[in-house]
Design a protein around this motif. Sequence first.
Motif, PDB file in Angstrom:
ATOM      1  N   PRO A 177      64.094 170.046 143.920  1.00 44.59           N
ATOM      2  CA  PRO A 177      65.167 169.766 144.862  1.00 44.59           C
ATOM      3  C   PRO A 177      65.843 168.415 144.646  1.00 44.59           C
ATOM      4  O   PRO A 177      65.196 167.441 144.316  1.00 44.59           O
ATOM      5  CB  PRO A 177      64.456 169.803 146.212  1.00 44.59           C
ATOM      6  CG  PRO A 177      63.042 169.513 145.911  1.00 44.59           C
ATOM      7  CD  PRO A 177      62.779 170.102 144.561  1.00 44.59           C
ATOM      8  N   LYS A 178      67.157 168.420 144.828  1.00 47.12           N
ATOM      9  CA  LYS A 178      67.905 167.158 144.729  1.00 47.12           C
ATOM     10  C   LYS A 178      68.635 166.880 146.033  1.00 47.12           C
ATOM     11  O   LYS A 178      68.036 166.426 146.985  1.00 47.12           O
ATOM     12  CB  LYS A 178      68.807 167.176 143.498  1.00 47.12           C
ATOM     13  CG  LYS A 178      69.064 165.781 142.971  1.00 47.12           C
ATOM     14  CD  LYS A 178      70.521 165.447 143.055  1.00 47.12           C
ATOM     15  CE  LYS A 178      70.819 164.003 142.783  1.00 47.12           C
ATOM     16  NZ  LYS A 178      72.049 163.589 143.422  1.00 47.12           N
TER      17      LYS A 178
ATOM     18  N   ALA B 137      61.858 165.674 147.473  1.00 48.96           N
ATOM     19  CA  ALA B 137      60.985 165.102 146.439  1.00 48.96           C
ATOM     20  C   ALA B 137      61.002 166.082 145.273  1.00 48.96           C
ATOM     21  O   ALA B 137      60.519 167.204 145.380  1.00 48.96           O
ATOM     22  CB  ALA B 137      59.575 164.897 146.969  1.00 48.96           C
ATOM     23  N   GLU B 138      61.605 165.648 144.167  1.00 46.80           N
ATOM     24  CA  GLU B 138      61.924 166.562 143.074  1.00 46.80           C
ATOM     25  C   GLU B 138      60.698 167.145 142.379  1.00 46.80           C
ATOM     26  O   GLU B 138      60.597 168.346 142.180  1.00 46.80           O
ATOM     27  CB  GLU B 138      62.795 165.821 142.054  1.00 46.80           C
ATOM     28  CG  GLU B 138      63.279 166.705 140.930  1.00 46.80           C
ATOM     29  CD  GLU B 138      64.185 165.968 139.955  1.00 46.80           C
ATOM     30  OE1 GLU B 138      63.962 164.767 139.727  1.00 46.80           O
ATOM     31  OE2 GLU B 138      65.103 166.596 139.434  1.00 46.80           O
ATOM     32  N   ILE B 139      59.758 166.286 142.007  1.00 53.33           N
ATOM     33  CA  ILE B 139      58.626 166.767 141.208  1.00 53.33           C
ATOM     34  C   ILE B 139      57.631 167.556 142.058  1.00 53.33           C
ATOM     35  O   ILE B 139      57.066 168.555 141.618  1.00 53.33           O
ATOM     36  CB  ILE B 139      57.942 165.596 140.467  1.00 53.33           C
ATOM     37  CG1 ILE B 139      58.895 165.029 139.396  1.00 53.33           C
ATOM     38  CG2 ILE B 139      56.625 166.016 139.826  1.00 53.33           C
ATOM     39  CD1 ILE B 139      59.176 165.933 138.223  1.00 53.33           C
TER      40      ILE B 139
ATOM     41  N   ARG C 169      58.912 161.682 143.248  1.00 51.63           N
ATOM     42  CA  ARG C 169      60.318 161.590 142.839  1.00 51.63           C
ATOM     43  C   ARG C 169      61.310 161.951 143.941  1.00 51.63           C
ATOM     44  O   ARG C 169      62.056 162.922 143.853  1.00 51.63           O
ATOM     45  CB  ARG C 169      60.550 162.430 141.573  1.00 51.63           C
ATOM     46  CG  ARG C 169      61.846 162.109 140.853  1.00 51.63           C
ATOM     47  CD  ARG C 169      61.786 162.430 139.371  1.00 51.63           C
ATOM     48  NE  ARG C 169      61.086 161.372 138.661  1.00 51.63           N
ATOM     49  CZ  ARG C 169      61.665 160.262 138.199  1.00 51.63           C
ATOM     50  NH1 ARG C 169      62.933 160.087 138.313  1.00 51.63           N
ATOM     51  NH2 ARG C 169      60.952 159.330 137.603  1.00 51.63           N
ATOM     52  N   PRO C 170      61.322 161.142 145.016  1.00 53.79           N
ATOM     53  CA  PRO C 170      62.320 161.376 146.061  1.00 53.79           C
ATOM     54  C   PRO C 170      63.724 161.060 145.546  1.00 53.79           C
ATOM     55  O   PRO C 170      63.945 159.999 144.970  1.00 53.79           O
ATOM     56  CB  PRO C 170      61.911 160.415 147.182  1.00 53.79           C
ATOM     57  CG  PRO C 170      61.114 159.359 146.512  1.00 53.79           C
ATOM     58  CD  PRO C 170      60.447 160.000 145.330  1.00 53.79           C
ATOM     59  N   ARG C 171      64.636 162.001 145.724  1.00 48.60           N
ATOM     60  CA  ARG C 171      65.956 161.842 145.101  1.00 48.60           C
ATOM     61  C   ARG C 171      67.111 161.670 146.067  1.00 48.60           C
ATOM     62  O   ARG C 171      68.135 161.108 145.699  1.00 48.60           O
ATOM     63  CB  ARG C 171      66.239 163.050 144.197  1.00 48.60           C
ATOM     64  CG  ARG C 171      65.331 163.082 143.001  1.00 48.60           C
ATOM     65  CD  ARG C 171      65.926 163.845 141.862  1.00 48.60           C
ATOM     66  NE  ARG C 171      67.118 163.217 141.318  1.00 48.60           N
ATOM     67  CZ  ARG C 171      67.847 163.706 140.343  1.00 48.60           C
ATOM     68  NH1 ARG C 171      67.503 164.844 139.788  1.00 48.60           N
ATOM     69  NH2 ARG C 171      68.926 163.090 139.911  1.00 48.60           N
TER      70      ARG C 171
ATOM     71  N   GLU D 184      62.639 156.669 143.123  1.00 49.09           N
ATOM     72  CA  GLU D 184      62.079 157.866 142.487  1.00 49.09           C
ATOM     73  C   GLU D 184      60.730 157.640 141.845  1.00 49.09           C
ATOM     74  O   GLU D 184      59.864 158.501 141.861  1.00 49.09           O
ATOM     75  CB  GLU D 184      63.037 158.363 141.403  1.00 49.09           C
ATOM     76  CG  GLU D 184      64.339 158.863 141.938  1.00 49.09           C
ATOM     77  CD  GLU D 184      65.247 159.285 140.816  1.00 49.09           C
ATOM     78  OE1 GLU D 184      65.601 160.463 140.786  1.00 49.09           O
ATOM     79  OE2 GLU D 184      65.590 158.456 139.957  1.00 49.09           O
ATOM     80  N   SER D 185      60.558 156.466 141.222  1.00 51.31           N
ATOM     81  CA  SER D 185      59.308 156.259 140.498  1.00 51.31           C
ATOM     82  C   SER D 185      58.304 155.465 141.326  1.00 51.31           C
ATOM     83  O   SER D 185      57.227 155.121 140.861  1.00 51.31           O
ATOM     84  CB  SER D 185      59.581 155.595 139.152  1.00 51.31           C
ATOM     85  OG  SER D 185      58.492 155.802 138.298  1.00 51.31           O
TER      86      SER D 185
END
Lengths: 268, 318
Positions: free
Chosen positions: B226-227, B197-199, B180-182, B156-157
Amino acid sequence: MLIKNIRFLLIIVMVVSSNLNAEIIEVDFAYIGHEEHPALLGVKQGIDESNLQGQFLNQKYNLEIISENKIQKHNFTKYIAILTTVKSEELKNLAKKLTDIPIFNLTDESNELRINCITNILHITPSSKMKADALKQWQTKTPDSKANPQSWHYSFKKFAARDLNKRFKKNYKTNMDDYSWAGWAAVKMTSDTVARTKIINAKNMLNYLKTKLSFDGQKGSDMNFRVTGQLRQLVLLVEDNKVIAEAPVRGIAKPPTLESLGILDCSK
Amino acid sequence: MRFFWTLLTVTLFLFNPFVANADGRIFVTNERSNTVSVIDAKSLTIESTIEIGERPRGIGLSPDNTELYVAVSEENKIVVVDPNTLKILREFEAGSDPETFAVHPNGNIYISNEDAAKATVFDPKTGKQIAEIKVGLEPEGVAISPDGKRVIVTSESTNMLHVIKTPENIIENNILVGSRPRSAAFTKSGNIAYATAEISGEVVKVDIVKAKIIQTGSTGDNKSKPKDVIISKDEKTIYVAGGRANKVVVMDANTLEIIKEIPVGKRVWGLAMSGNGEYIFTTNGVSGTVSVIDTGKNEVIKTIKVGEFPWGVVVKDN
């Protein structure tokens, strides 16, 4: 014979190109300020994390610490960005001297610096006005609260802030504060940009950061800069060492809510 | 005895009003209640609640459906539950801060250790660690190709999909994606995967063999973080948990254009599909509920109250 030669050539081409791929991109940052300042710990954390990413992409990030009294004689041409805790006149002078390098302001909150819209200063730290607006919004909802507006707090858990707080504390045995968050964010947004765009020229970096950035500062929203050079971000409201709210305050701030905090325009 | 169970299964199958092929159960981890909610797939009501340990998140079944695994993050362990008797069978140490995992067709578990920047491989039968793979910061999503040849771990980071080759357990490729790929999911062929990718509020379609992004789609308004992502049985549609947008986003699997948005509970993260592909179960963290979506109509047909901050969900069909 011809086929053999072509094969041979192909092998040479492949070897050369694989060597090119393996070439390491080196990226240098300069930090100007006191060695004991908490911002420097954040900068170091950012460098560590950038190198962790860089190992997968053949990128290496270096940091040089330059004391304030050595600025005049120092050659700054190799740096991708300057990270600094110097304030007011000194910060302005630095920006005048190094016009084509992004200079990250990690500590100075003055509104005047934002209104001036100095082209190469990027303010990671929120302005006094941003903080004041955050508090005002919160007190509209809870008039008796004496909360303190901050850009970061070690008790913050949401948006993976918990993870950043945890790894910072593990490395430096101290809590991440506003300044160390600012140092971390400045390095991380630059190395993220290098990773994505392969930009290693300071002037191009400055342009990208100001116009195209989309950064995960582990504070929720996707971060970028205003024309004033100020980083758009939420402000935390802290009371008794706990984050009790976030500004823009829900139900109070009008959309686009992040623009309810601080100065939006340059002086004419 | 076996005959009896078969008979019971068949009977339940025939009289199942909701989930045609699932006389089984839906298991949900409740991050703040430290429990697993057990939902009866037939009645879609809570059948039981299992006390599991502090901060349960990832959840999954063994390939033969005889064991349920729960990542108990704060206690650094995987707890093994019998999904039929609901008894805790055993537990084992699973490295630091185990968050999400996926079960390989050979039975091994691939775990992301969020605060250690690594993925670890465990044999759940012995509880022994088989391999350790260094990945980026805050590894989260784990997906395994149906043929078991490749594993994706999202960091994610560090904004990457790490593609790991098995059985060597070494990184084959690193693919930079949005912020931020979750989560990730493989198609049946194992050559294509989707990741969120959440962010940056994106879904990417990736050619895993060539290590290239072939399509990027936006999940809509800026609240949409998105998660989880899952793929429909016919692979024409993907379903994306929209996080704080409180909806499931239905997208065309090719163009990644939004086909429909299905309102569910607040802060939807987890998604799981019934074996026949007819139902999707969502965990709505802030609401403390699970929504049941009928994929024929793409509508919510039921909302079930579970524990506090439901996180992971898995369906045991039979």
